[in-house]
Scaffold this active site. Structure first.
Site, PDB file in Angstrom:
ATOM      1  N   ASN A   1       0.877  -1.172   0.000  1.00  0.00           N
ATOM      2  CA  ASN A   1       0.000   0.000   0.000  1.00  0.00           C
ATOM      3  C   ASN A   1       0.915   1.222   0.000  1.00  0.00           C
ATOM      4  O   ASN A   1       1.477   1.575   1.025  1.00  0.00           O
ATOM      5  CB  ASN A   1      -0.891  -0.028   1.259  1.00  0.00           C
ATOM      6  CG  ASN A   1      -1.708   1.238   1.418  1.00  0.00           C
ATOM      7  OD1 ASN A   1      -1.789   2.061   0.502  1.00  0.00           O
ATOM      8  ND2 ASN A   1      -2.312   1.403   2.585  1.00  0.00           N
TER       9      ASN A   1
ATOM     10  N   LYS B   1       0.213   4.231  -0.332  1.00  0.00           N
ATOM     11  CA  LYS B   1      -0.402   5.441   0.238  1.00  0.00           C
ATOM     12  C   LYS B   1      -0.112   6.639  -0.665  1.00  0.00           C
ATOM     13  O   LYS B   1      -0.005   6.488  -1.879  1.00  0.00           O
ATOM     14  CB  LYS B   1       0.065   5.659   1.676  1.00  0.00           C
ATOM     15  CG  LYS B   1      -0.099   4.394   2.523  1.00  0.00           C
ATOM     16  CD  LYS B   1       0.035   4.604   3.989  1.00  0.00           C
ATOM     17  CE  LYS B   1      -0.180   3.271   4.708  1.00  0.00           C
ATOM     18  NZ  LYS B   1      -0.142   3.384   6.150  1.00  0.00           N
TER      19      LYS B   1
ATOM     20  N   HIS C   1      -9.661   1.644   4.317  1.00  0.00           N
ATOM     21  CA  HIS C   1      -8.422   1.730   5.102  1.00  0.00           C
ATOM     22  C   HIS C   1      -8.656   2.671   6.292  1.00  0.00           C
ATOM     23  O   HIS C   1      -9.386   3.654   6.175  1.00  0.00           O
ATOM     24  CB  HIS C   1      -7.274   2.255   4.219  1.00  0.00           C
ATOM     25  CG  HIS C   1      -5.951   2.149   4.894  1.00  0.00           C
ATOM     26  ND1 HIS C   1      -5.522   3.069   5.827  1.00  0.00           N
ATOM     27  CD2 HIS C   1      -4.958   1.219   4.813  1.00  0.00           C
ATOM     28  CE1 HIS C   1      -4.330   2.706   6.276  1.00  0.00           C
ATOM     29  NE2 HIS C   1      -3.968   1.591   5.676  1.00  0.00           N
TER      30      HIS C   1
ATOM     31  N   GLU D   1      -6.971   4.938   7.537  1.00  0.00           N
ATOM     32  CA  GLU D   1      -6.650   6.350   7.285  1.00  0.00           C
ATOM     33  C   GLU D   1      -7.814   7.038   6.572  1.00  0.00           C
ATOM     34  O   GLU D   1      -8.071   8.223   6.775  1.00  0.00           O
ATOM     35  CB  GLU D   1      -5.346   6.461   6.472  1.00  0.00           C
ATOM     36  CG  GLU D   1      -4.134   6.175   7.361  1.00  0.00           C
ATOM     37  CD  GLU D   1      -2.939   5.578   6.636  1.00  0.00           C
ATOM     38  OE1 GLU D   1      -2.886   5.608   5.403  1.00  0.00           O
ATOM     39  OE2 GLU D   1      -2.048   5.055   7.337  1.00  0.00           O
TER      40      GLU D   1
ATOM     41  N   GLU E   1      -6.014  -4.813  10.329  1.00  0.00           N
ATOM     42  CA  GLU E   1      -4.953  -3.844  10.590  1.00  0.00           C
ATOM     43  C   GLU E   1      -5.257  -3.058  11.868  1.00  0.00           C
ATOM     44  O   GLU E   1      -6.001  -2.073  11.839  1.00  0.00           O
ATOM     45  CB  GLU E   1      -4.856  -2.847   9.429  1.00  0.00           C
ATOM     46  CG  GLU E   1      -4.472  -3.461   8.111  1.00  0.00           C
ATOM     47  CD  GLU E   1      -3.835  -2.418   7.195  1.00  0.00           C
ATOM     48  OE1 GLU E   1      -2.703  -2.637   6.764  1.00  0.00           O
ATOM     49  OE2 GLU E   1      -4.464  -1.374   6.928  1.00  0.00           O
TER      50      GLU E   1
ATOM     51  N   GLY F   1       2.174   2.110  10.761  1.00  0.00           N
ATOM     52  CA  GLY F   1       3.167   3.169  10.637  1.00  0.00           C
ATOM     53  C   GLY F   1       3.848   3.543  11.945  1.00  0.00           C
ATOM     54  O   GLY F   1       4.533   4.550  12.042  1.00  0.00           O
TER      55      GLY F   1
ATOM     56  N   SER G   1       2.928  -2.229  10.253  1.00  0.00           N
ATOM     57  CA  SER G   1       4.379  -2.291  10.481  1.00  0.00           C
ATOM     58  C   SER G   1       5.004  -3.645  10.143  1.00  0.00           C
ATOM     59  O   SER G   1       5.944  -4.082  10.811  1.00  0.00           O
ATOM     60  CB  SER G   1       4.717  -1.902  11.924  1.00  0.00           C
ATOM     61  OG  SER G   1       4.352  -0.560  12.177  1.00  0.00           O
TER      62      SER G   1
END
Ligand code: PGA
Length: 248
Positions: free
Chosen positions: A9, A11, A94, A96, A166, A172, A212
């Site tokens: 991904n 991003k 996702h 985010e 996730e 991250g 991560s």
């Protein structure tokens, strides 16, 4: 047998130039054919990356899409536009996007239905916050996300859906969930699918862990019974690391 799937991904990273350089770098190594490798890239890079991966087994994914075919939705991208480029996968929901762009379980559900209609395989993201984990609410939260995401979705479509567990606190941050915790949650999600859709769906659905994941943690994760792959952010931006992840 579930085909392992390692998806990068990217991003909001990589210009067109950088993305084709990254693909060229990845192409210098041979990738394990028994693992499905996917790169989910920014909209603006999809066409060029599609050309760059031609002749390889690498699959292409987008990171989001609208649920309508077209219309007055300034700034949005429709499934028809993505279909024409020839994407295979699309990340949906996702964390985010849920966190910064007001994505809800309801829009996630609409997007999954649209993706399936156009033969785009959705990678559906679910996962709890740190606070929810600390209050031991991860199962309750993830169950609700999974059931709402899959509302009114037919049993026959389940084999085309990938779920990415996730935990938000692991994305991250450098804090990976332990392989046991990740496996426990992926198994829990598999159980939800089994209860709703039966044994075949339960056995067939692919469930990734994300948060991560690095070359030095992938093997242990992939050895776990209920983890079928990984959705990888940071490490997928480095060609050598992406190759190591696919060749775990
Ligand atoms: P990360 O991102 O690997 O950088 O933690 C994972 C993701 O957000 O999909």
């Amino acid at each position: 047998m579930r085909l392992p799937i390692i998806a990068g991904n990217w991003k909001m990273n990589n210009t067109i130039l950088k993305s084709t350089l990254l693909i060229d770098e990845i192409k210098k190594s041979s990738l394990n054919k028994d693992v499905e490798a996917v790169v989910c890239v920014p909209f603006t890079n999809l066409s060029d990356v599609k050309k760059a991966i031609e002749g390889t087994d690498i699959k292409l994914g987008a990171q989001n899409m609208h649920w309508e075919d077209n219309g007055a939705y300034t700034g949005e991208i429709s499934p028809l536009m993505l279909k024409e480029i020839g994407i295979d996968y699309c990340i949906i929901g996702h964390s985010e996007r849920r966190q910064y762009f007001n994505e809800t379980d309801e829009t996630v559900n609409k997007k999954i239905k649209t993706a399936l209609k156009y033969d785009i395989k959705p990678i559906v993201c679910v996962g709890e916050t740190l606070e929810e984990r600390e209050n031991e609410r991860q199962e309750e939260v993830v169950k609700e996300q999974v059931l709402k995401a899959l509302e009114d979705i037919d049993n026959k479509n389940i084999k085309d859906i990938v779920i990415a567990y996730e935990p938000i606190w692991a994305i991250g941050t450098g804090k990976t969930a332990s392989s046991d915790d990740a496996n426990q949650m992926c198994g829990f999600i598999r159980g939800i699918i089994g209860d709703k859709y039966g044994k075949e769906a339960k056995d067939n659905i692919r469930i990734q862990y994300g948060g991560s994941v690095k070359p030095n943690t992938i093997k242990e994760l992939m050895e776990k019974e209920d983890i079928d792959g990984a959705l990888v952010g940071g490490a997928s931006l480095v060609a050598e690391d992406f190759v190591k992840l696919v060749n775990y």
